[in-house]
Each structure stands twice: as C-alpha cells, then as structure tokens.
Enzyme design. Structure first.
Site, short mmCIF file in Angstrom:
data_model
loop_
_atom_site.label_atom_id
_atom_site.label_comp_id
_atom_site.label_asym_id
_atom_site.label_seq_id
_atom_site.Cartn_x
_atom_site.Cartn_y
_atom_site.Cartn_z
N VAL A 130 50.24 57.17 22.05
CA VAL A 130 48.61 57.95 22.94
C VAL A 130 47.97 56.42 22.59
O VAL A 130 47.12 56.05 21.83
CB VAL A 130 48.29 58.99 22.96
CG1 VAL A 130 46.86 59.36 23.94
CG2 VAL A 130 49.48 60.36 22.93
N GLU A 131 47.79 56.15 24.00
CA GLU A 131 46.23 55.04 24.05
C GLU A 131 45.33 55.31 24.24
O GLU A 131 44.90 56.20 24.95
CB GLU A 131 46.58 53.14 25.16
CG GLU A 131 47.76 52.92 24.65
CD GLU A 131 47.82 51.92 25.97
OE1 GLU A 131 47.35 50.95 25.20
OE2 GLU A 131 48.12 52.51 27.15
N VAL A 132 44.07 55.49 23.46
CA VAL A 132 42.90 56.01 22.76
C VAL A 132 41.56 54.52 23.11
O VAL A 132 41.26 54.20 22.01
CB VAL A 132 42.49 56.82 21.92
CG1 VAL A 132 41.48 57.53 21.88
CG2 VAL A 132 43.66 58.11 21.45
N GLY A 169 49.63 49.11 26.61
CA GLY A 169 50.89 48.92 26.90
C GLY A 169 51.34 48.23 28.10
O GLY A 169 52.69 47.88 28.32
#
Length: 286
Positions: A130-132, A169
């Site tokens: 998960v890219e935060v 990503g």
C-alpha cells in the site's frame, strides 16, 4: 470492534472489504449500485459487511475511511466533502486513487489534513503493498494512523515523502511496460515470450530482492560500486519508446496469446492469485 467505511464496490473496493473484514473490522460498504446487496451476499459471504447506498451513512461512526470510487476529480470533491461532514476529527479519509494526487482531492475540503492516498496493488486483499501518499496539507498524525492501520492488516505500507503523479509503483510499471511494448513492436520478441522471459528472470528476482539490493548483490563483495564501474558502465544503449499509432498490433497479439471474455478472465485471475499466494507463503517461511 473498529468500523471502516469503504466507498465503492468495484474490484478494489471489494478487495479492501475482504481485507478489513478478515482483519476483524466491521465493514460498512457503500455504493449506489442496485445490486449491492447481492454482491455482498455473493462476494463477501460470512464476513462482517453491511451494505449502504450512501457514503455518508456508511461513514457515520467510522474509525477509518477507504474510498475506491470512480477516478473523476469532481466526483471525489463532492464525495470527500460528504465524508468529511460524516466523520469525526482525526478519522483518516484515504483514497485508493492511482492517478489523482491527494492535494487535488483535498482541494477546498474542510478535512484536507485528514486526506491521503492509500494506494493498493490489485488484488487489494492479496498484494502486500500500500503506497501511503501525503498531500500538501496532510497531517503527520493522519499518515502515522494510515501506516498503523495497513500494517496491522498485514500489508506492507510504504510511506512516500511527498506526492508525485503515478506515485512510485505505477511510475516504475509504466516505464517497464512501455519498454515491453516497444520491444514487441520492433519485432525483437513476441509478447508471450517476453512474459515468459520476465517470469524466468526479473520477476523471480524482484520477488526476493528489490532493484537496489539486486544491484548491490550483483556487484559481488564490492557491492553496487563494482557493478556500476564494470558491467553497469557498458549499459549505454538508447531506450526506445512505444509507437502509440501501432497499439492495435499489441492488443491483437496479447488477445491471441491469452484470449479474453468473462470465463477466460475468471480463469486467469484464479490462476494468478493461486500462484501469488504460493509465492507469498514461500517468502513468509524465510
């Protein structure tokens, strides 16, 4: 039991619903689609999930909000205003968007300090990343909370220092995919053979080490410095770009290799997910 409001019952939203519910959260799933109750019955049977036609009602009393609606900025502005009004101060409003920046989504919203990106890779309930991503007004507390929530769910949350289109990503994926298309268009390799090449080399390597760790190991005991001064110094070739006017031949070649249609898609997804689970299981054992 903590409550999460998930807005959007598409592929990503349903993935989030499975993940949160299996993680012990009470899930309020919001979507105006008329078949929502049937989807919950078919896709989320046995899980603590309640269907709501309106986002505000689902978000009432929520401890966390995960939005996975359409990628339209005007829509998100209206939606996040509704979510801000329905939630308490301090409740994170996370968007799953893969193309819109958090600062854009938060523009004009009273809860701009609580808005961030929590971008999963598909399938959201299976892929660890998960890219935060913070917006210009996102608070440190909101980022810390998001990192905690995703980490507690068993994800691998990666905290970006600032926003950038495509995040990380998808930027890497775009560069790789563009070069793949270019090589097929140039007649260097067939699409199916390129896939097999990646699975037999880079894909396998990157499942165990990332690019920088791989370069460091590739240089032997002297590490990345040795790699860059020797083999790396000879990587001087130009990288081509795909011809957008010739995308039709790519579509046709991929269709010929893998087919399409609902049944074909379901079989492909099942096979992909089964293999992914086996890889993750093997990595967890080490």
């Amino acid at each position: 039991m903590a409550k999460v409001a998930i807005v959007g019952a598409g592929v990503i939203g349903l993935g989030w619903a499975k993940l949160f519910a299996r993680g012990g959260w009470d899930v309020a799933l919001a979507d105006p689609r008329p078949d929502l109750d049937q989807i919950v019955h078919d896709e989320l049977a046995g899980l603590s999930v309640t269907a709501y036609p309106e986002a505000g009602a689902a978000a009432d009393g929520a401890d966390y909000v995960q939005e996975a609606g359409p990628e339209r900025l005007e829509f998100k502005h209206e939606l996040f205003a509704e979510l801000a009004a329905a939630t308490a101060d301090g409740v994170v409003l996370a968007s799953s968007s893969s193309s819109l920046l958090p600062t854009q989504i938060a523009q004009g919203c009273s809860a701009a300090d609580r808005i961030l990106i929590g971008h999963p890779f598909n399938p959201a309930d299976l892929m660890p990343l998960v890219e935060v991503v913070p917006g210009e007004q996102t608070s440190t507390a909101a980022m810390d909370r998001a990192m905690q929530v995703y980490g507690d769910l068993g994800k691998t949350p990666i905290r970006l220092q600032r926003e950038i289109p495509g995040f990380v990503g998808n930027r890497l994926q775009k560069v790789f995919n563009d070069q793949s298309i270019y090589l097929v268009q140039q007649g260097i390799i067939a699409a199916k053979d390129l896939d097999d090449l990646v699975k037999a080399s880079l894909g396998l390597r990157w499942a165990t080490v990332g690019p920088f760790e791989g370069m460091n190991l590739g240089g032997g005991p002297a590490g990345i410095r040795h790699l860059m001064e020797n083999v790396g110094s000879q990587m001087t070739f130009e990288i081509g770009s795909p011809d957008k006017s010739k995308m039709g031949m790519i579509v046709q070649e991929v269709d010929n290799a893998y087919g399409n249609g609902e049944q074909n898609y379901e079989q492909g997804v099942t096979a992909r997910d089964d293999k992914t689970r086996k890889i993750l299981h093997a990595l967890d054992e080490n």
